[in-house]
Design a protein around this motif. Structure first.
Motif, PDB file in Angstrom:
ATOM      1  N   HIS A 247      -0.834   3.366   2.357  1.00 48.44           N
ATOM      2  CA  HIS A 247      -1.324   2.293   3.849  1.00 48.44           C
ATOM      3  C   HIS A 247      -1.503   3.381   4.955  1.00 48.44           C
ATOM      4  CE1 HIS A 247      -3.300  -0.968   1.968  1.00 48.44           C
ATOM      5  NE2 HIS A 247      -1.309  -1.476   1.259  1.00 48.44           N
ATOM      6  N   GLY A 248      -1.649   4.818   4.459  1.00 51.05           N
ATOM      7  CA  GLY A 248      -1.487   5.769   5.646  1.00 51.05           C
ATOM      8  C   GLY A 248      -0.655   6.404   5.898  1.00 51.05           C
ATOM      9  N   LYS A 273       0.256  -5.083  15.186  1.00 47.60           N
ATOM     10  CA  LYS A 273       1.276  -3.175  15.342  1.00 47.60           C
ATOM     11  C   LYS A 273      -0.385  -2.610  14.467  1.00 47.60           C
ATOM     12  CE  LYS A 273       5.622  -1.416  15.289  1.00 47.60           C
ATOM     13  NZ  LYS A 273       6.996  -1.484  14.848  1.00 47.60           N
ATOM     14  N   LYS A 274      -0.069  -1.524  15.598  1.00 45.16           N
ATOM     15  CA  LYS A 274      -0.561  -0.456  15.432  1.00 45.16           C
ATOM     16  C   LYS A 274      -0.126   0.758  14.278  1.00 45.16           C
ATOM     17  CE  LYS A 274      -4.797   2.984  16.379  1.00 45.16           C
ATOM     18  NZ  LYS A 274      -5.742   2.746  17.470  1.00 45.16           N
ATOM     19  N   ILE A 275       0.083   1.575  13.356  1.00 44.71           N
ATOM     20  CA  ILE A 275       1.187   2.614  12.933  1.00 44.71           C
ATOM     21  C   ILE A 275       0.026   3.371  12.615  1.00 44.71           C
ATOM     22  CG2 ILE A 275       3.141   3.324  11.553  1.00 44.71           C
ATOM     23  CD1 ILE A 275       3.798   0.272  11.904  1.00 44.71           C
ATOM     24  N   ASP A 276      -0.206   4.964  13.385  1.00 42.95           N
ATOM     25  CA  ASP A 276      -0.277   6.339  12.505  1.00 42.95           C
ATOM     26  C   ASP A 276      -2.005   5.282  12.134  1.00 42.95           C
ATOM     27  OD1 ASP A 276       1.370   7.552  12.254  1.00 42.95           O
ATOM     28  OD2 ASP A 276       2.030   7.183   9.824  1.00 42.95           O
ATOM     29  N   TYR A 280      -1.914  -3.459  11.569  1.00 43.70           N
ATOM     30  CA  TYR A 280      -0.767  -3.776  10.668  1.00 43.70           C
ATOM     31  C   TYR A 280      -0.995  -5.856  11.154  1.00 43.70           C
ATOM     32  CZ  TYR A 280      -0.007   0.329   7.742  1.00 43.70           C
ATOM     33  OH  TYR A 280      -0.325   1.359   7.193  1.00 43.70           O
ATOM     34  N   LEU A 281      -1.211  -6.332  10.347  1.00 42.97           N
ATOM     35  CA  LEU A 281      -0.709  -7.628  10.774  1.00 42.97           C
ATOM     36  C   LEU A 281       1.036  -7.920   9.667  1.00 42.97           C
ATOM     37  CD1 LEU A 281      -0.931 -10.303  11.969  1.00 42.97           C
ATOM     38  CD2 LEU A 281      -2.450 -11.254   9.585  1.00 42.97           C
ATOM     39  N   ILE A 298       0.575  -7.074   6.646  1.00 39.26           N
ATOM     40  CA  ILE A 298      -1.014  -6.812   5.915  1.00 39.26           C
ATOM     41  C   ILE A 298      -1.607  -5.551   6.683  1.00 39.26           C
ATOM     42  CG2 ILE A 298      -3.333  -7.732   5.253  1.00 39.26           C
ATOM     43  CD1 ILE A 298      -1.098 -10.817   5.424  1.00 39.26           C
ATOM     44  N   PRO A 299      -2.066  -4.969   6.132  1.00 34.71           N
ATOM     45  CA  PRO A 299      -2.963  -3.931   6.499  1.00 34.71           C
ATOM     46  C   PRO A 299      -4.359  -4.679   6.646  1.00 34.71           C
ATOM     47  CG  PRO A 299      -3.207  -3.049   4.045  1.00 34.71           C
ATOM     48  CD  PRO A 299      -1.917  -4.069   4.591  1.00 34.71           C
ATOM     49  N   PHE A 300      -5.466  -4.658   8.289  1.00 34.97           N
ATOM     50  CA  PHE A 300      -6.021  -5.293   8.823  1.00 34.97           C
ATOM     51  C   PHE A 300      -6.972  -4.132   8.451  1.00 34.97           C
ATOM     52  CE2 PHE A 300      -7.867  -7.640  12.154  1.00 34.97           C
ATOM     53  CZ  PHE A 300      -7.587  -9.039  11.803  1.00 34.97           C
ATOM     54  N   ALA A 301      -6.869  -2.721   8.117  1.00 36.24           N
ATOM     55  CA  ALA A 301      -8.354  -2.505   7.583  1.00 36.24           C
ATOM     56  C   ALA A 301      -9.306  -2.455   6.850  1.00 36.24           C
ATOM     57  CB  ALA A 301      -7.939  -0.853   7.865  1.00 36.24           C
ATOM     58  N   GLN A 302      -8.288  -3.567   5.811  1.00 32.35           N
ATOM     59  CA  GLN A 302      -9.088  -4.541   5.090  1.00 32.35           C
ATOM     60  C   GLN A 302      -9.378  -5.430   4.773  1.00 32.35           C
ATOM     61  OE1 GLN A 302      -5.701  -5.766   1.113  1.00 32.35           O
ATOM     62  NE2 GLN A 302      -8.261  -6.614   0.190  1.00 32.35           N
ATOM     63  N   LEU A 303      -9.010  -6.146   5.833  1.00 34.16           N
ATOM     64  CA  LEU A 303     -10.142  -7.140   6.572  1.00 34.16           C
ATOM     65  C   LEU A 303     -11.650  -6.701   7.218  1.00 34.16           C
ATOM     66  CD1 LEU A 303      -6.952  -9.576   7.745  1.00 34.16           C
ATOM     67  CD2 LEU A 303      -8.854  -9.949   5.385  1.00 34.16           C
ATOM     68  N   TYR A 304     -10.910  -5.850   7.757  1.00 38.96           N
ATOM     69  CA  TYR A 304     -12.224  -5.470   8.992  1.00 38.96           C
ATOM     70  C   TYR A 304     -13.130  -4.736   7.932  1.00 38.96           C
ATOM     71  CZ  TYR A 304     -14.485  -2.960  12.029  1.00 38.96           C
ATOM     72  OH  TYR A 304     -15.043  -2.105  13.101  1.00 38.96           O
ATOM     73  N   LYS A 305     -13.080  -4.151   7.004  1.00 39.39           N
ATOM     74  CA  LYS A 305     -13.893  -3.660   6.122  1.00 39.39           C
ATOM     75  C   LYS A 305     -15.042  -4.998   5.307  1.00 39.39           C
ATOM     76  CE  LYS A 305     -11.651   0.602   4.011  1.00 39.39           C
ATOM     77  NZ  LYS A 305     -11.072   1.200   3.222  1.00 39.39           N
ATOM     78  N   GLU A 306     -14.084  -6.334   5.020  1.00 35.19           N
ATOM     79  CA  GLU A 306     -14.287  -7.816   4.617  1.00 35.19           C
ATOM     80  C   GLU A 306     -15.672  -8.277   5.864  1.00 35.19           C
ATOM     81  OE1 GLU A 306     -11.897 -10.159   3.605  1.00 35.19           O
ATOM     82  OE2 GLU A 306     -11.365  -9.147   2.154  1.00 35.19           O
TER      83      GLU A 306
END
Length: 602
Positions: A247-248, A273-276, A280-281, A298-306
């Motif tokens: 994840h980044g 928290k935003k990292i790079d 992330y949650l 948990i990388p929130f990007a995955q939830l965002y994609k969903e």
């Protein structure tokens, strides 16, 4: 202005399509705006829900690990209370009695085999001897190393309570490269609680991982267990072996350890928290008696994609429904506008004097009621027009009967005047003939009170009338009759030919100043009986004819001769073309009557 134009052309079939397109555009625009708000709201709700679920997951993991530690604590108490072990340790050395030692060794082997989450057991006696039993080959440890360990004094201070140390707290109890947790406690005499030694039970990392396997299989979730020094005991992912993070490129271990410091003083908590450039949650929980910390990342990007997938699916569904709504709107608008279009066309026909009911299949209560109301209105208008026409006919007939009532005394006065003149002249025979002719005239004229008589009866009255006038004026005129037998039985208002014959005599022949001829004719035409009275007298100018034919001429009411008779005929038959005058000055006059025998036979 555009909507006003639509209002003016609501029946136009294109208007329904335009309205449907307008609402379709509104739906798409509102859907786009709603999607933005929905995304924000959904993300907040998702963050909260996922955080709650993540905390629950950590609590479940924590509960299971607490249960495993408590079981290990209970088992350690069983070991240190073993009578053989107590006996050996009271003697001061584990090697003092080999028979008892063999019993203790057998007991510990059985203990390790029956408890899968324990990998080895170490016992340090008061003589600084170390006795160990393990599932695998154990390393050799100097007793002094245990005595010098940082945790040794803490164990002494616990007075029988246990402590937990990651990887032996600096003492190597296992040859494995994987982490392990050492449960360490003081062994005390069961009789006098004197110190007999130190017990170490080692729990391997795989035992903790089994707890994770029962909780979560989400490969995108990183969960770690940290000790009170924020050192990682175990994790859901083996990030130690792969320092790079999928994840980044961040180090998840570092973030987890940092989270252990950031949430100090809180039992549970979560934050974004935003990292790079990646959200992330991070969730935290530390509800236990040994200060361990449980952290999930948990990388929130995955939830965002969903979330975007759900939004896209929702948008497609709304778009599809919009298309269906568009098609249905066009159909519904046509259902509404088509009856209105027929109603407008029917209204245009009303402007032309054509009253037609609309025969359309209307849908919906309001449209059906509108069409039904319109048809009822048309029917009522037709009834009203028919009633007005009937009333006008009755009025005109009343006027006709008034004219007839006035004609009777008019003729009688003239005739009596003639009889008076003859009597004064001593013409007794002529008086007798005149009275006889007058009697015959009135006998026919009375007609038992009927106002409608046959053409034959009307011709007979004219003959009697002219006979009377012939007696008065023997050398003034001659009479010619041309009567078709086929028309004698058709009915007409009485006293319509006599006034015309009187007019021919007085205003035609006598006014001309010389004798003349009066021609009476009756014959059949095309569906009509044509009656005519013709003279060769003075005649009339076009202006005089127009004056007589003008039905609005006020002198009609004062005339019981030609004008009155023509008006009676027009009133009775309701036809302004029922009378015609042909005349020229000095050449005579011909008056023609066109009687519609089909309408007035009764």
């Amino acid at each position: 202005m555009w909507l006003k134009k639509l209002n003016k052309k609501l029946s136009n079939s294109k208007v329904g399509v335009i309205i449907a397109l307008f609402y379709f555009a509104l739906i798409v625009a509102s859907t786009a705006v709603s999607s933005l708000f929905y995304e924000k709201i959904y993300l907040n709700i998702t963050q909260k829900k996922v955080s709650e679920v993540s905390v629950q997951t950590l609590n479940s993991i924590q509960t299971n690990i607490n249960l495993m530690i408590n079981n290990a604590d209970s088992l350690s108490k069983m070991v240190l209370s073993n009578s053989d072990l107590q006996k050996l340790l009271r003697q001061g050395s584990m090697y003092e009695d080999l028979n008892t030692q063999a019993k203790v060794s057998s007991y510990l082997y059985k203990f390790i085999q029956s408890v899968p989450y324990v990998s080895s057991v170490y016992i340090l006696d008061n003589s600084s001897n170390i006795y160990s039993v393990g599932a695998d080959v154990l390393p050799s440890i100097p007793a002094q190393k245990i005595i010098d360990a940082k945790w040794y004094n803490r164990v002494m201070e616990k007075k029988g309570g246990f402590i937990l140390e990651l990887n032996g707290g600096g003492v190597t109890f296992e040859n494995s490269k994987d982490n392990y947790v050492s449960l360490i406690r003081l062994v005390r005499d069961m009789d006098n609680v004197d110190k007999l030694g130190v017990l170490v039970i080692n729990i391997p990392q795989k035992s903790f991982k089994q707890v994770f396997d029962n909780i979560s299989n989400d490969v995108e979730t990183n969960i770690a267990v940290l000790d009170e020094e924020n050192q990682k005991i175990t994790s859901l992912k083996n990030v130690n072996e792969h320092k790079e993070n999928v994840h980044g490129g961040i180090d998840v271990d570092d973030e987890m350890m940092r989270a252990g410091d950031e949430f100090v003083g809180n039992d549970i908590g979560y934050k974004m928290k935003k990292i790079d450039k990646t959200e992330y949650l991070i969730t935290y929980s530390s509800k236990n008696d040994y200060n361990w910390k449980f952290v999930s990342v948990i990388p929130f990007a995955q939830l965002y994609k969903e979330n975007m997938t759900m939004i896209f699916i929702g948008f497609v569904i709304i778009l599809f429904n919009g298309i269906i709504l568009f098609v249905c709107s066009v159909g519904i608008s046509r259902i509404v506008t088509t009856p209105i279009k027929y109603l407008l066309n029917s209204m245009k026909d009303i402007e032309k004097g054509v009253f037609n009911e609309v025969q359309i299949k209307a849908h919906g209560y309001e449209l059906k009621k509108l069409c039904r109301g319109y048809n009822i209105m048309i029917a009522e208008i037709k009834k009203l027009i028919a009633r007005v026409i009937q009333e006008q006919k009755m009025i005109r007939k009343a006027e006709l009967y008034t004219f007839q009532a006035q004609i009777k005394p008019h003729f009688l006065y003239n005739t009596l005047d003639s009889i008076n003149s003859l009597a004064l002249s001593g013409c007794n025979r002529e008086v007798s003939e005149l009275v006889e002719a007058l009697g015959n005239y009135y006998r026919t004229s009375v007609s038992k009170g009927k106002e409608i008589i046959t053409i034959g009866e009307e011709i007979e009255m004219v003959k009697n009338y002219l006979k009377i006038q012939k007696i008065r004026y023997p050398d003034l005129f001659e009479v010619e009759y041309s009567v078709g037998v086929s028309c004698l039985e058709y009915k007409i208002p009485k006293l319509i030919l006599q006034p015309l014959a009187e007019n021919a005599l007085y205003h035609g022949i006598r006014e001309n100043g010389k004798s003349g001829t009066i021609k009476i004719s009756a014959h059949m035409g095309d569906g009509v009986a044509i009656l005519s009275v013709e003279d060769d007298g003075a005649g009339m100018s076009k202006e005089q004819i127009d004056d007589i034919m003008n039905i609005n001429n006020k002198s009609i009411k004062e005339s019981f001769g030609l004008r009155g008779t023509l008006e009676r005929i027009k009133i009775f038959y309701g036809d302004d073309d029922a009378c015609r005058i042909e005349s020229k000055l000095g050449e005579g006059t011909k008056i023609l009557l066109y009687i519609n025998i089909e309408d007035k036979e009764d």
